[in-house]
Motif scaffolding. Structure first.
Motif, PDB file in Angstrom:
ATOM      1  N   VAL A  76       0.865  -1.181   0.000  1.00  0.00           N
ATOM      2  CA  VAL A  76       0.000   0.000   0.000  1.00  0.00           C
ATOM      3  C   VAL A  76       0.900   1.228   0.000  1.00  0.00           C
ATOM      4  N   ASP A  77       0.872   1.967  -1.076  1.00  0.00           N
ATOM      5  CA  ASP A  77       1.775   3.094  -1.254  1.00  0.00           C
ATOM      6  C   ASP A  77       1.547   4.164  -0.189  1.00  0.00           C
ATOM      7  N   ALA A  78       2.643   4.610   0.455  1.00  0.00           N
ATOM      8  CA  ALA A  78       2.615   5.729   1.414  1.00  0.00           C
ATOM      9  C   ALA A  78       1.585   5.530   2.528  1.00  0.00           C
ATOM     10  N   PHE A  79       1.528   4.329   3.067  1.00  0.00           N
ATOM     11  CA  PHE A  79       0.564   3.980   4.119  1.00  0.00           C
ATOM     12  C   PHE A  79       1.158   4.385   5.465  1.00  0.00           C
ATOM     13  N   ARG A  80       1.082   5.675   5.771  1.00  0.00           N
ATOM     14  CA  ARG A  80       1.705   6.228   6.966  1.00  0.00           C
ATOM     15  C   ARG A  80       1.242   5.475   8.209  1.00  0.00           C
ATOM     16  N   TYR A  81       2.073   5.461   9.240  1.00  0.00           N
ATOM     17  CA  TYR A  81       1.778   4.661  10.433  1.00  0.00           C
ATOM     18  C   TYR A  81       0.434   5.017  11.038  1.00  0.00           C
ATOM     19  N   GLU A  82       0.124   6.297  11.130  1.00  0.00           N
ATOM     20  CA  GLU A  82      -1.148   6.680  11.764  1.00  0.00           C
ATOM     21  C   GLU A  82      -2.341   6.198  10.938  1.00  0.00           C
ATOM     22  N   LEU A  83      -2.187   6.107   9.622  1.00  0.00           N
ATOM     23  CA  LEU A  83      -3.252   5.551   8.796  1.00  0.00           C
ATOM     24  C   LEU A  83      -3.433   4.065   9.087  1.00  0.00           C
ATOM     25  N   GLY A 125      -3.055   1.888  -3.941  1.00  0.00           N
ATOM     26  CA  GLY A 125      -2.894   3.148  -3.225  1.00  0.00           C
ATOM     27  C   GLY A 125      -2.358   4.276  -4.088  1.00  0.00           C
ATOM     28  N   GLU A 126      -2.904   5.483  -3.849  1.00  0.00           N
ATOM     29  CA  GLU A 126      -2.467   6.667  -4.587  1.00  0.00           C
ATOM     30  C   GLU A 126      -2.229   7.857  -3.660  1.00  0.00           C
ATOM     31  N   ILE A 127      -2.037   7.605  -2.378  1.00  0.00           N
ATOM     32  CA  ILE A 127      -1.858   8.707  -1.431  1.00  0.00           C
ATOM     33  C   ILE A 127      -0.641   9.554  -1.798  1.00  0.00           C
ATOM     34  N   ASP A 128       0.446   8.915  -2.188  1.00  0.00           N
ATOM     35  CA  ASP A 128       1.651   9.656  -2.563  1.00  0.00           C
ATOM     36  C   ASP A 128       1.369  10.583  -3.738  1.00  0.00           C
ATOM     37  N   THR A 129       0.748  10.038  -4.764  1.00  0.00           N
ATOM     38  CA  THR A 129       0.424  10.849  -5.943  1.00  0.00           C
ATOM     39  C   THR A 129      -0.529  11.978  -5.587  1.00  0.00           C
ATOM     40  N   ARG A 130      -1.571  11.640  -4.811  1.00  0.00           N
ATOM     41  CA  ARG A 130      -2.553  12.659  -4.423  1.00  0.00           C
ATOM     42  C   ARG A 130      -1.913  13.740  -3.566  1.00  0.00           C
ATOM     43  N   GLY A 131      -0.996  13.345  -2.709  1.00  0.00           N
ATOM     44  CA  GLY A 131      -0.335  14.317  -1.850  1.00  0.00           C
ATOM     45  C   GLY A 131       0.450  15.344  -2.642  1.00  0.00           C
ATOM     46  N   HIS A 132       1.207  14.873  -3.641  1.00  0.00           N
ATOM     47  CA  HIS A 132       1.975  15.806  -4.462  1.00  0.00           C
ATOM     48  C   HIS A 132       1.060  16.671  -5.312  1.00  0.00           C
ATOM     49  N   GLU A 133      -0.063  16.109  -5.764  1.00  0.00           N
ATOM     50  CA  GLU A 133      -0.969  16.869  -6.630  1.00  0.00           C
ATOM     51  C   GLU A 133      -1.875  17.802  -5.838  1.00  0.00           C
ATOM     52  N   GLU A 134      -2.396  17.326  -4.714  1.00  0.00           N
ATOM     53  CA  GLU A 134      -3.430  18.059  -3.990  1.00  0.00           C
ATOM     54  C   GLU A 134      -2.949  18.656  -2.677  1.00  0.00           C
ATOM     55  N   GLN A 135      -1.712  18.348  -2.298  1.00  0.00           N
ATOM     56  CA  GLN A 135      -1.146  18.851  -1.050  1.00  0.00           C
ATOM     57  C   GLN A 135      -2.037  18.459   0.140  1.00  0.00           C
ATOM     58  N   SER A 136      -2.438  19.424   0.964  1.00  0.00           N
ATOM     59  CA  SER A 136      -3.226  19.060   2.151  1.00  0.00           C
ATOM     60  C   SER A 136      -4.621  18.564   1.788  1.00  0.00           C
ATOM     61  N   GLY A 137      -5.024  18.715   0.518  1.00  0.00           N
ATOM     62  CA  GLY A 137      -6.306  18.175   0.080  1.00  0.00           C
ATOM     63  C   GLY A 137      -6.369  16.669   0.148  1.00  0.00           C
ATOM     64  N   LEU A 138      -5.208  16.018   0.303  1.00  0.00           N
ATOM     65  CA  LEU A 138      -5.211  14.548   0.379  1.00  0.00           C
ATOM     66  C   LEU A 138      -5.956  14.029   1.597  1.00  0.00           C
ATOM     67  N   VAL A 139      -6.217  14.890   2.599  1.00  0.00           N
ATOM     68  CA  VAL A 139      -6.899  14.413   3.812  1.00  0.00           C
ATOM     69  C   VAL A 139      -8.286  13.867   3.482  1.00  0.00           C
ATOM     70  N   GLN A 181     -10.256   0.907  -0.568  1.00  0.00           N
ATOM     71  CA  GLN A 181      -9.468   0.168  -1.547  1.00  0.00           C
ATOM     72  C   GLN A 181      -8.727  -0.992  -0.877  1.00  0.00           C
ATOM     73  N   VAL A 182      -8.147  -0.735   0.288  1.00  0.00           N
ATOM     74  CA  VAL A 182      -7.441  -1.798   1.015  1.00  0.00           C
ATOM     75  C   VAL A 182      -8.429  -2.868   1.470  1.00  0.00           C
ATOM     76  N   GLN A 183      -9.584  -2.437   1.984  1.00  0.00           N
ATOM     77  CA  GLN A 183     -10.594  -3.389   2.440  1.00  0.00           C
ATOM     78  C   GLN A 183     -11.057  -4.279   1.296  1.00  0.00           C
ATOM     79  N   GLU A 184     -11.279  -3.695   0.146  1.00  0.00           N
ATOM     80  CA  GLU A 184     -11.728  -4.477  -1.005  1.00  0.00           C
ATOM     81  C   GLU A 184     -10.669  -5.486  -1.437  1.00  0.00           C
ATOM     82  N   ALA A 185      -9.406  -5.075  -1.408  1.00  0.00           N
ATOM     83  CA  ALA A 185      -8.327  -5.998  -1.769  1.00  0.00           C
ATOM     84  C   ALA A 185      -8.275  -7.179  -0.811  1.00  0.00           C
ATOM     85  N   LEU A 186      -8.441  -6.909   0.478  1.00  0.00           N
ATOM     86  CA  LEU A 186      -8.445  -7.982   1.472  1.00  0.00           C
ATOM     87  C   LEU A 186      -9.627  -8.921   1.249  1.00  0.00           C
TER      88      LEU A 186
END
Length: 773
Positions: free
Chosen positions: A447-454, A551-565, A574-579
């Motif tokens: 999962v790309d850029a799956f930060r610990y708090e996530l 996962g696209e959090i990394d891409t979204r972060g660079h494109e949308e900055q704080s909008g990624l929240v 997406q992760v739930q569906e994969a599981l």
């Protein structure tokens, strides 16, 4: 077992066919007189079980209806439509004909006369007391009916006729009832009278255009008897005030509105129109929550208070936030939050918790202390910051929330990052001692850029949603720099094949065979390690080794900055569906890994100047310095060649301006990465299948194979999303393998899926359907 009116009619018709063959011949026909046309609406239903049931009337052969001569031909079976078995006795339903009309031969109309002979060669379908069968008789008769008492007023008699099509085949509606009246019956015709009232309020009298006259009368009767108003849109202001008052039965209408306000968008305007100038005081006061103007005034007051607090020092601002929470927290229970009209009240709960926790002391004497603090408490501060920003939409509200974030979150983030960097500068062993090992797991989900708090939040949601899952969350360290080209190979099955004497080409290493680790080469290396790349569910086929990337959090972060929240819930889904797909394919154990975390500071990270001419490669938080150049920055060995040193931005700074999102540096947020081990420990599922589905208007009856009584049924427009349910019924639990559900009429004719759920709401079977049949 409970029986319906339909069951009793069928039984009585069969009983009418009985005869003593030793003393009389079999009746040629059964005549069913119905002087008041009480059963006309349900004859079609009866014909599904009784192909020999004919109807006297105008010529409509497809309904087995026709004039007397046609009926005689059908009884004689000289027409192809007479397709019932020879041993069945034809039944002739006579709407508008009384028993006495059959006796009155002399005055019988010419067209009816051919049927009169059947009263002698056949038998009459009448009660034992000689009267014609009526709906009331089938309900009240203790021998041949249901034995249920009925109120003797005209309103109840009228309601019986109007509701017959609705209750005719329902075995539960009259079961265990001692007495029924008009209100009870009308509620069967309008089981959803409350949402109907709300829809009428929204659409006005145009709502009645497609409604049958009888049903409209029932609706009006219910409005008057139960809710004390006449459905006349000229009085809508007074009616809307009743809704806002939430008094007596109107509190239930308010509850329905508050549960799903998006279905009734016009109600907000009606409440705005109806708000009294004085809401009253004491026990006579009208509830403040009902009126949009009150919420708007409170939201503006909160905005001003937050702006003021952001200009204070942290201690005073925290006290002010706590006061605001005491005053405005109640508004999160108001309907306006659901409608997105109280974003600051929503954000406030997270701002308070972010501010409170950021003020708590924590130990920083060692990297182990920092790691322990962050994984037990510190990650909550990141979650609360993220959720506070996700709660607001307008630029005005974002600016207000960001001002509070900068007051509390930024100093905490700078402090913990600076202390972490100083400890790493003293001992970088957590990075320099990393060694590659063979992958022991057989299913790895990247999962790309799956930060610990996530990962913390997702694992909590996952454990709450399915108790059969065994979930283990571990914290480790990414490869550095914390960039995908460097850190992704480190958590992959190909890690043992990556050269530790690589050349840092955009921080991308090479394999031991010298090949540059581009995406195609990475996939070839996976295959060489017997790991199959999963791109869809069809790639999973039982035994084997699998690698999947999402996962696209990394891409979204660079494109949308704080909008990624606002993208986090998408990632979780997406992760739930994969599981789910992997478990459905028989996978029992899944390992989730990620490459790196990230920094996020709404309002912008501070900038550190680094002349591009001094670097071979410069990214946002790290750079490869040219040989011979000197910069006063932290230098650490590259993961894939310890002879190559990478320079890192100090603290939370960035080598470029106006950036809110970043990674590649040295911080807990970027380098502390989660690993999740998820095991599906569920015992073998009970065989369960949806067998039969029957629609009667917007009522759906579902039968299943034998399953425990705590299993349930839902009908959804998106099968794996409970929020898309179109079911109005609160009780969806199966009893004896069957359940009947009432459906929202706005979903009529919509494509949906019926899902069978176990006690943990796992989907055991699903079947497509169209709402209403």
């Amino acid at each position: 077992m409970a029986q319906s009116i339909y069951d009793k009619v069928i039984q009585a018709l069969k009983q009418a066919e009985n005869h003593n063959s030793s003393v009389m011949v079999k009746p040629e026909v059964i005549l069913w007189p119905d002087p008041e046309n009480q059963f006309a609406e349900v004859i079609g239903v009866l014909q599904e079980s009784l192909p020999q049931l004919l109807v006297y009337g105008s010529y409509v052969p497809e309904n087995k209806q026709g004039p007397a001569i046609w009926i005689k031909c059908m009884i004689a079976k000289v027409l192809p439509e007479a397709n019932w078995d020879a041993d069945l006795t034809p039944i002739v339903y006579l709407p508008g004909v009384a028993k006495s009309d059959l006796r009155n031969v002399e005055n019988a109309v010419f067209n009816f006369q051919p049927l009169l002979e059947y009263q002698y060669t056949g038998t009459l379908f009448i009660q034992e007391n000689g009267r014609e069968w009526s709906i009331l008789a089938f309900v009240e008769n203790s021998v041949n009916g249901l034995g249920v008492k009925v109120a003797k007023d005209n309103a109840t008699r009228d309601a019986l006729k109007k509701t017959l099509p609705t209750i005719f085949q329902d075995r539960e509606v009259l079961a265990h009832k001692t007495i029924i009246d008009a209100d009870y019956l009308n509620n069967q015709l309008f089981p959803d009278v409350i949402p109907t009232i709300l829809k009428w309020m929204c659409k006005g009298d145009a709502f009645f255009q497609n409604m049958e006259t009888g049903k409209r009368e029932v609706f009006g009767n219910l409005c008057k008897s139960q809710y004390e108003f006449e459905p006349d849109h000229k009085n809508i202001k007074a009616i809307a005030e009743k809704l806002g008052s939430q008094k007596n039965a109107w509190k239930y209408i308010w509850q329905m509105y508050a549960t799903a306000p998006h279905k009734y968008p016009e109600v907000e305007g009606l409440l705005r129109l109806a708000k009294p100038a004085d809401l009253g005081t004491g026990i006579f006061a009208l509830p403040e929550e009902s009126w949009p103007q009150v919420n708007e005034q409170e939201e503006e007051a909160l905005a001003q208070a937050l702006v003021k607090a952001a200009k204070q020092d942290a201690n005073k601002a925290l006290a002010a936030l706590l006061d605001m929470e005491n005053k405005h927290g109640i508004r999160r229970t108001w309907v306006w939050l659901e409608l997105g009209k109280a974003p600051l009240a929503d954000a406030l709960q997270y701002l308070v918790q972010m501010a409170s926790k950021s003020a708590e002391p924590w130990s920083s004497s060692s990297i182990a202390d920092l790691r322990s603090y962050y994984t037990s408490k510190g990650f909550y501060i990141d979650q609360f910051m993220r959720k506070s920003l996700a709660a607001v939409k307008t630029e005005k509200d974002k600016t207000i929330v960001k001002s509070i974030i900068l007051l509390f979150y930024k100093p905490w983030l700078e402090d913990i990052t600076t202390k972490f960097q100083k400890l790493v500068e003293q001992d970088a062993g957590i990075f320099t001692s990393q060694q590659s090992a063979p992958e022991e797991e057989t299913y790895v989900l990247f999962v790309d850029a799956f930060r610990y708090e996530l990962a913390e939040e997702f694992s909590k949601k996952l454990s709450e949603s399915d108790s059969h899952l065994k979930i283990e969350l571990q914290a480790g360290w990414s490869a550095i720099p914390s960039l995908t080209p460097t850190s992704k190979p480190n958590v992959s099955p190909v890690a043992t094949e990556v050269s530790v004497q690589s050349t840092a080409i955009e921080f991308r290493p090479q394999l031991k065979n010298g090949k540059d680790l581009t995406t195609p080469i990475f996939r070839d290396a996976l295959n060489a390690k017997s790991f199959k790349l999963v791109t869809n569910a069809g790639d999973i086929s039982g035994e084997g080794k699998y690698w999947q990337e999402i996962g696209e959090i990394d891409t979204r972060g660079h494109e949308e900055q704080s909008g990624l929240v606002k993208r986090v819930d998408e990632l979780f889904e997406q992760v739930q569906e994969a599981l789910n797909l992997a478990f459905e394919k028989g996978i029992k154990r899944i390992k989730i890994v990620t490459d790196h975390g990230w920094l996020l500071l709404p309002g912008g990270l501070p900038k550190t100047q680094l002349n591009e001419g001094l670097t071979e490669t410069r990214w946002g938080r790290c750079a490869l310095i040219k040989e011979g150049a000197h910069v006063d920055l932290l230098h650490l060995p590259w993961r894939w060649n310890p002879a190559v040193f990478i320079a890192y931005a100090p603290g939370i700074s960035f080598f470029k301006a106006n950036q809110e999102f970043a990674h590649g540096g040295i911080s807990l947020h970027e380098c502390l990465v989660p690993t999740l081990i998820i095991e599906n420990a569920a015992s073998p599922q009970i065989y369960a299948e949806i067998k039969n589905v029957k629609w009667v208007n917007l009522k759906c009856t579902i039968e299943t194979t034998e399953v425990p009584d705590n299993y349930s049924i839902d009908i959804r427009t998106k099968y794996n999303d409970a929020k898309t349910s179109v079911v109005l019924s609160k009780n969806k639990t199966l009893r004896g393998g069957s359940v009947s559900l009432l459906i929202d009429d706005e979903a009529e004719s919509v494509a949906a899926t019926i899902v069978l759920l176990d006690e943990n709401e796992r989907i055991l079977d699903k079947k497509p359907t169209t709402v209403g049949g």
